[in-house]
Write an enzyme that holds these catalytic residues in place. Structure first.
Site, PDB file in Angstrom:
ATOM      1  N   HIS A   1     -27.098 -21.267  -4.051  1.00  0.00           N
ATOM      2  CA  HIS A   1     -27.384 -22.793  -3.660  1.00  0.00           C
ATOM      3  C   HIS A   1     -27.614 -23.385  -4.853  1.00  0.00           C
ATOM      4  O   HIS A   1     -26.789 -24.639  -5.108  1.00  0.00           O
ATOM      5  CB  HIS A   1     -28.610 -22.890  -3.586  1.00  0.00           C
ATOM      6  N   GLU A   2     -27.676 -22.892  -6.192  1.00  0.00           N
ATOM      7  CA  GLU A   2     -28.023 -23.832  -7.558  1.00  0.00           C
ATOM      8  C   GLU A   2     -26.597 -23.998  -7.522  1.00  0.00           C
ATOM      9  O   GLU A   2     -25.676 -25.220  -8.317  1.00  0.00           O
ATOM     10  CB  GLU A   2     -29.135 -22.718  -8.294  1.00  0.00           C
TER      11      GLU A   2
ATOM     12  N   HIS B   1     -24.408 -26.345  -6.085  1.00  0.00           N
ATOM     13  CA  HIS B   1     -25.179 -28.114  -6.607  1.00  0.00           C
ATOM     14  C   HIS B   1     -24.264 -28.381  -8.215  1.00  0.00           C
ATOM     15  O   HIS B   1     -23.431 -29.498  -8.765  1.00  0.00           O
ATOM     16  CB  HIS B   1     -26.258 -28.265  -7.024  1.00  0.00           C
TER      17      HIS B   1
ATOM     18  N   HIS C   1     -27.468 -31.123  -0.707  1.00  0.00           N
ATOM     19  CA  HIS C   1     -28.292 -30.770   0.294  1.00  0.00           C
ATOM     20  C   HIS C   1     -28.581 -30.591   1.585  1.00  0.00           C
ATOM     21  O   HIS C   1     -27.026 -32.667   2.171  1.00  0.00           O
ATOM     22  CB  HIS C   1     -29.963 -30.541   0.373  1.00  0.00           C
TER      23      HIS C   1
HETATM   24  C1  LIG Z   1     -40.367 -21.576  -2.301  1.00  0.00           C
HETATM   25  N1  LIG Z   1     -39.833 -22.455  -3.132  1.00  0.00           N
HETATM   26  C2  LIG Z   1     -38.917 -23.739  -2.039  1.00  0.00           C
HETATM   27  O1  LIG Z   1     -38.844 -23.392  -1.186  1.00  0.00           O
HETATM   28  C3  LIG Z   1     -39.068 -24.795  -2.535  1.00  0.00           C
HETATM   29  N2  LIG Z   1     -37.344 -25.552  -2.520  1.00  0.00           N
HETATM   30  C4  LIG Z   1     -36.757 -24.848  -4.156  1.00  0.00           C
HETATM   31  O2  LIG Z   1     -36.806 -24.411  -4.636  1.00  0.00           O
HETATM   32  C5  LIG Z   1     -35.226 -25.364  -3.980  1.00  0.00           C
HETATM   33  C6  LIG Z   1     -33.953 -24.288  -4.267  1.00  0.00           C
HETATM   34  C7  LIG Z   1     -34.171 -22.967  -3.441  1.00  0.00           C
HETATM   35  C8  LIG Z   1     -33.910 -23.824  -1.433  1.00  0.00           C
HETATM   36  C9  LIG Z   1     -33.253 -21.723  -3.318  1.00  0.00           C
HETATM   37  C10 LIG Z   1     -35.134 -26.716  -4.559  1.00  0.00           C
HETATM   38  N3  LIG Z   1     -33.836 -26.978  -5.219  1.00  0.00           N
HETATM   39  O3  LIG Z   1     -33.204 -28.103  -4.377  1.00  0.00           O
HETATM   40  C11 LIG Z   1     -32.728 -27.429  -5.943  1.00  0.00           C
HETATM   41  O4  LIG Z   1     -31.885 -26.899  -6.245  1.00  0.00           O
HETATM   42  C12 LIG Z   1     -39.303 -25.818  -2.090  1.00  0.00           C
HETATM   43  C13 LIG Z   1     -39.181 -26.363  -1.016  1.00  0.00           C
HETATM   44  C14 LIG Z   1     -41.201 -25.695  -2.087  1.00  0.00           C
HETATM   45  C15 LIG Z   1     -39.155 -26.977  -3.164  1.00  0.00           C
HETATM   46 ZN   LIG Z   2     -31.007 -27.439  -3.927  1.00  0.00          ZN
END
Ligand SMILES: CNC(=O)[C@@H](NC(=O)[C@H](CC(C)C)CN(O)C=O)C(C)(C)C
Ligand SMILES: [Zn+2]
Length: 163
Positions: A120-121, A124, A130
């Site tokens: 995923h990262e 980006h 997204h």
């Molecule tokens: C379990 N925690 C979550 O699901 C959190 N989501 C993330 O940490 C995203 C990464 C995941 C999709 C691998 C952050 N992001 O978009 C990085 O590019 C929250 C939804 C809580 C923000």
């Molecule tokens: Zn993301």
């Protein structure tokens, strides 16, 4: 989190370099190398991109495991919550990818699966935004049930629209 199908910036080349700066203690280094390398390969298989690992100097995508405030404007938040973040293509911090080392990084269904989060990262880091589609790898919420074929057809379409 902005949603956008119009993908943002892109690298103006097809050979993209990466370098591991800091590791997590949750897994052996060789395992981290394998999980991250196969996450790059997910995108390489779906596009015309090639990824080359560097062991010194500056690479396009600098990868590190860090916690809390770690020198950019986006401090991590301890266990759970935000798992990682990556900057879109560009010079300097562009492409750089940070994993929150207050998470428990694993290879399987417990903790958070490093391969899935890295894929995923790196999406980006290549310029993808997204997606609203829960089947897409670029969906903003972690799904431990994400299967082996990480990319949805829209992910393949989007990376090939961009490169
Ligand atoms: C379990 N925690 C979550 O699901 C959190 N989501 C993330 O940490 C995203 C990464 C995941 C999709 C691998 C952050 N992001 O978009 C990085 O590019 C929250 C939804 C809580 C923000
Ligand atoms: Zn993301």
């Amino acid at each position: 989190e902005e949603y956008s199908n119009a993908q943002g910036t892109r690298w103006n080349k097809n050979i993209i370099t990466y370098r591991y700066l800091l590791y997590t203690r949750d897994l052996p280094r060789s395992t981290v190398d394998f999980l991250l390398e196969t996450a790059f390969r997910v995108w390489a298989r779906a596009s015309s991109l090639t990824f080359v690992r560097m062991h010194s100097h500056n690479a396009d995508i600098m990868v590190e495991f860090v916690t809390s405030d770690h020198g950019d404007l986006y401090p991590f938040d301890g266990p759970r919550g935000t798992l990682a973040h990556a900057f879109g293509p560009g010079l300097g911090v562009g492409g750089d990818t940070h994993f929150d080392d207050d998470e428990r990084w694993t290879t399987g269904k417990t903790g958070f699966n490093l391969h899935v989060v890295a894929a995923h990262e790196f999406g980006h880091a290549l310029g993808l935004k997204h997606s609203r589609n829960p089947e897409s790898l670029m969906y903003p919420t972690y799904k431990s049930s994400r299967g082996a074929s990480l990319l949805a057809s829209e992910d393949v379409a989007n990376i090939n629209t961009l490169y």
